[in-house]
Design a protein around this motif. Structure first.
Motif: not given
Length: 517
Positions: A348-370
């Motif tokens: 199974s996937g074992m995963v941890v939640e990452v929220r958009a506000e966890d990554i600094p900035g306002d770039d709409p692509l910041r989660m993709m870059r992460y």
């Protein structure tokens, strides 16, 4: 009832006859309407809802059939993407008297198989034909699980019935966690495509959208490129954008074109693989495992660590771990199961939640870059190939490097790696604490017989293409219907199919308004 009774028509008929005081010979057929397994106690039961036919054969069909008419001369709609969102949008358009023109950057579901096999052999990924891109989308060769919690937004039963109409086993209508299987789903997908073509629609494989055509704040078509010839093509009509969660070039295009999108939270972690016999022993409370009459056992784990969810995702009993990258210098893993769920591993996937506000900035692509950075770090840790960095589960929890690794299902191979060294600290910490919790609740689960295979990062789209909740059109551009998992509105085959149908319905309503205006 006992699993051995639920396993055959003859035993079920005898059970019903004894329970209801009937003559067994008078029972002509027993149809299973609902099936689930209750493994909460040491004694395992199978819960069934049955329809019993006495003295007559079944008079009704096992599934509800949808009629698809000829739309060869009807107004057309461009559907970008031939995953479940695009396929179900296309079929629903036909029902509504509209002509779908489907553009899919990948190959058809049969040709695609060769490119998947080549990943383990050559360690190279075709950027347009892989486990995420191609006819059928990410689900075609990565499991075919049909379980969804999304009951409120559409007709889940309709989606399952359409699958049955195109060749899926009618068992999916009864099972609590329905599953077609990676070995069966490609044929079903091909049959769905054949329905689209037979009804007068079009399907263009290896054809990649490059630009939306916009006039007076309305999308009127797309420009695309034929990846085989290099020819540019234009397709006119409103657009259902159903590109899947890995179409990063589309997200970049939307951002560069000033088309409103926003960052969306996701979940990141690993694939955790146990011997399937061990999971059977744990879940069925029996050292003998599943026995003769029970299926490979499933599990679901969830907890909170520092206010973030840590949970199992896309559990694949009796399955494989597969390479799911979509381009160079990426390493991504996913899971799948054949229809019989018969391998000696469960993952199974074992995963941890990452929220958009966890990554600094306002770039709409910041989660993709992460995501991109994490996948490149994983590729480096794996030796700059598709060999995956891995660590035994208990070693990871204890902070030890695994001196050797168990046999595993991941075909390109594993490389021993201390995952703490390169996974983001919140992810590594969340997994460690989550495993400690799961090990307490499920005795034997936290073990060095299990191996963590990195990295599971494509759990959902890192971007949401914003749309109006009432019309499902983009917040600014009329005639553009962001759809399914890639647009941030679904999570899995069934919910993407439901969203595809809803987008088709809203598109039909939009076109009626345009024609009347």
């Amino acid at each position: 009832m006992e699993p051995r009774v639920a396993a055959s028509q003859e035993a079920l008929a005898r059970y019903v006859a004894e329970s209801e005081g009937l003559d067994t010979a008078a029972i002509t057929h027993v149809r299973i309407l609902r099936r689930s397994i209750d493994a909460r106690q040491r004694r395992i039961f199978v819960n069934l809802s049955l329809r019993v036919y006495v003295g007559e054969p079944p008079q009704d069909d096992e599934y509800v059939k949808t009629e698809y008419g000829d739309v060869g001369e009807a107004p057309q709609v461009v559907v970008v993407g031939e995953g479940p969102g695009g396929l179900f949008a296309s079929l629903r358009l036909i029902e509504l008297g509209l002509r779908p023109v489907v553009l899919e950057r990948g190959k058809d579901v049969t040709e695609r198989r060769r490119d998947l096999a080549a990943i383990a052999r050559t360690q190279q990924v075709d950027a347009n034909s892989n486990y995420c891109f191609g006819e059928g989308g990410a689900g075609a060769y990565s499991d075919g699980k049909l379980y969804t919690r999304s009951k409120k937004r559409g007709n889940v039963e309709k989606i399952l019935n359409v699958f049955c109409q195109h060749g899926a086993s009618t068992a999916i209508l009864a099972d609590a966690h329905p599953h077609i299987g990676t070995d069966k789903l490609p044929r079903v997908i091909a049959n769905m495509r054949d329905t689209i073509l037979r009804c007068g629609g079009e399907v263009h494989h290896q054809t990649c959208m490059t630009r939306l055509l916009v006039k007076d704040d309305a999308v009127v078509g797309v420009e695309a490129i034929d990846l085989r010839s290099g020819d540019e093509k234009t397709f006119m009509g409103p657009v259902i954008l159903a590109t899947g969660h890995s179409a990063r070039d589309v997200y970049r295009y939307l951002y560069d074109a000033g088309i409103e999108i926003e960052a969306k939270g996701l979940a990141v972690g690993v694939r955790l693989e146990h011997p399937s016999h061990l999971i059977d022993q744990i879940q069925y409370h029996n050292k003998e495992g599943r026995g003769k009459y029970l299926p490979a056992a499933e599990y679901s784990m969830v907890t909170q660590v520092d206010g973030r969810g840590v949970y199992s995702f896309c559990m694949c009993p009796g399955g494989f771990v597969i390479p799911a990258a979509t381009g160079p210098e990426q390493l991504v893993v996913n899971g799948m199961s054949p229809s019989n769920r018969g391998t000696k591993w469960s993952n199974s996937g074992m995963v941890v939640e990452v929220r958009a506000e966890d990554i600094p900035g306002d770039d709409p692509l910041r989660m993709m870059r992460y995501q991109e950075k994490l996948e490149r770090d994983c590729w480096v840790a794996g030796g700059r190939r598709q060999t995956a960095p891995a660590q035994r589960m208990a070693d990871f929890v204890e902070g030890k490097m695994s001196t050797n690794l168990p046999n595993a299902s991941y075909a390109p191979g594993l490389v021993a790696s201390n995952l703490h060294d390169w996974l983001p600290a919140p992810i590594a910490h969340g997994l460690r604490q989550g495993f400690l919790t799961f090990g307490k609740h499920s005795r034997g689960f936290l073990t060095n017989e299990a191996v963590m295979i990195a990295v599971e990062s494509r759990t959902s789209s890192p971007v949401r293409v914003t749309r109006r909740p009432d019309t499902l059109q983009h917040v600014r551009l009329r005639g553009l219907f962001p759809c399914g998992e890639g647009a941030g509105y679904a999570g899995g085959i069934v919910s993407a199919g439901v969203d595809g149908e809803r987008c088709a319905e809203m598109c039909a309503e939009y076109m009626r308004g345009v024609s009347q205006g």
